[in-house]
Design an enzyme around this catalytic site. Structure first.
Site, PDB file in Angstrom:
ATOM      1  N   ARG A  85      32.718  45.223  42.195  1.00 36.38           N
ATOM      2  CA  ARG A  85      33.610  44.239  42.814  1.00 36.38           C
ATOM      3  C   ARG A  85      34.649  44.923  43.698  1.00 36.38           C
ATOM      4  O   ARG A  85      35.002  44.414  44.755  1.00 36.38           O
ATOM      5  CB  ARG A  85      34.248  43.355  41.763  1.00 36.38           C
ATOM      6  CG  ARG A  85      33.194  42.403  41.166  1.00 36.38           C
ATOM      7  CD  ARG A  85      33.743  41.331  40.314  1.00 36.38           C
ATOM      8  NE  ARG A  85      34.682  40.449  40.960  1.00 36.38           N
ATOM      9  CZ  ARG A  85      34.371  39.387  41.696  1.00 36.38           C
ATOM     10  NH1 ARG A  85      33.100  39.090  41.931  1.00 36.38           N
ATOM     11  NH2 ARG A  85      35.311  38.619  42.196  1.00 36.38           N
ATOM     12  N   THR A  91      36.855  38.191  48.650  1.00 33.40           N
ATOM     13  CA  THR A  91      35.872  37.155  48.995  1.00 33.40           C
ATOM     14  C   THR A  91      35.861  36.872  50.487  1.00 33.40           C
ATOM     15  O   THR A  91      34.812  36.746  51.102  1.00 33.40           O
ATOM     16  CB  THR A  91      36.158  35.862  48.208  1.00 33.40           C
ATOM     17  OG1 THR A  91      36.100  36.174  46.812  1.00 33.40           O
ATOM     18  CG2 THR A  91      35.138  34.790  48.521  1.00 33.40           C
ATOM     19  N   ARG A 102      32.539  44.310  52.527  1.00 33.25           N
ATOM     20  CA  ARG A 102      32.955  43.196  53.385  1.00 33.25           C
ATOM     21  C   ARG A 102      33.942  43.643  54.452  1.00 33.25           C
ATOM     22  O   ARG A 102      33.925  43.128  55.568  1.00 33.25           O
ATOM     23  CB  ARG A 102      33.541  42.077  52.536  1.00 33.25           C
ATOM     24  CG  ARG A 102      32.500  41.353  51.707  1.00 33.25           C
ATOM     25  CD  ARG A 102      33.121  40.288  50.847  1.00 33.25           C
ATOM     26  NE  ARG A 102      32.120  39.545  50.096  1.00 33.25           N
ATOM     27  CZ  ARG A 102      32.334  39.030  48.901  1.00 33.25           C
ATOM     28  NH1 ARG A 102      33.518  39.158  48.312  1.00 33.25           N
ATOM     29  NH2 ARG A 102      31.374  38.367  48.285  1.00 33.25           N
ATOM     30  N   HIS A 115      27.188  38.935  46.883  1.00 27.80           N
ATOM     31  CA  HIS A 115      27.762  38.368  45.658  1.00 27.80           C
ATOM     32  C   HIS A 115      27.673  39.432  44.577  1.00 27.80           C
ATOM     33  O   HIS A 115      26.679  40.155  44.492  1.00 27.80           O
ATOM     34  CB  HIS A 115      26.969  37.137  45.199  1.00 27.80           C
ATOM     35  CG  HIS A 115      27.258  36.747  43.779  1.00 27.80           C
ATOM     36  ND1 HIS A 115      28.340  35.977  43.444  1.00 27.80           N
ATOM     37  CD2 HIS A 115      26.633  37.067  42.613  1.00 27.80           C
ATOM     38  CE1 HIS A 115      28.359  35.822  42.121  1.00 27.80           C
ATOM     39  NE2 HIS A 115      27.327  36.477  41.597  1.00 27.80           N
TER      40      HIS A 115
END
EC number: 2.7.4.6
Length: 136
Positions: A85, A91, A102, A115
């Site tokens: 994570r 997100t 990301r 995800h």
């Protein structure tokens, strides 16, 4: 050893980022226990995202995750959930720091590449959902 589920979403596949992303996990010495490419149907997508079914973006999210093939994998390693994570980033691609997946590759608010399970409990549920053959 802890396990987690990772999904490389349709934009990762479309943009040919699968190898680069997997390489990042391998460089952290995580073990890929299971890996497959698949198309997620609407039923599976709705089950996976049932926790946001009342949100206004739900249908767009379902359309996005079912728009093309994804790569689904189970990784294992020491504190793999927390580490993955952290590697993935926030997100929203725009809130993700450089050096995260990301942050380095994201450019769209909604299509966020990947995800990763957020807890041991959700990891086990998601692994059973996407790899039901492992539950025997």
């Amino acid at each position: 050893m802890e396990r987690t589920l990772v999904i490389l979403k349709p934009d990762s596949v479309k943009r040919k980022l699968v190898g680069e992303i997997i390489s990042r996990f391998e460089k952290r010495n995580f073990t890929i226990l299971h890996l497959k490419m698949m198309n997620i149907d609407r039923e599976l997508a709705c089950e996976h995202y049932s926790h946001v079914k009342d949100k206004p973006f739900f249908n767009d999210m379902i359309d996005y995750i079912t728009s093309g093939p994804v790569v689904v994998m189970v990784l294992s390693g020491y504190r793999v959930i927390e580490a993955v994570r952290s590697m993935v980033g926030a997100t929203s691609n725009f809130d993700s720091k450089p050096g995260t997946i990301r942050g380095d590759y994201g450019y769209h608010r909604f299509e966020n590449l990947i995800h990763a399970s957020d807890s041991c409990e959700s990891a086990e549920i998601e692994i059973k959902r996407f790899f039901p053959e492992l539950d025997s």
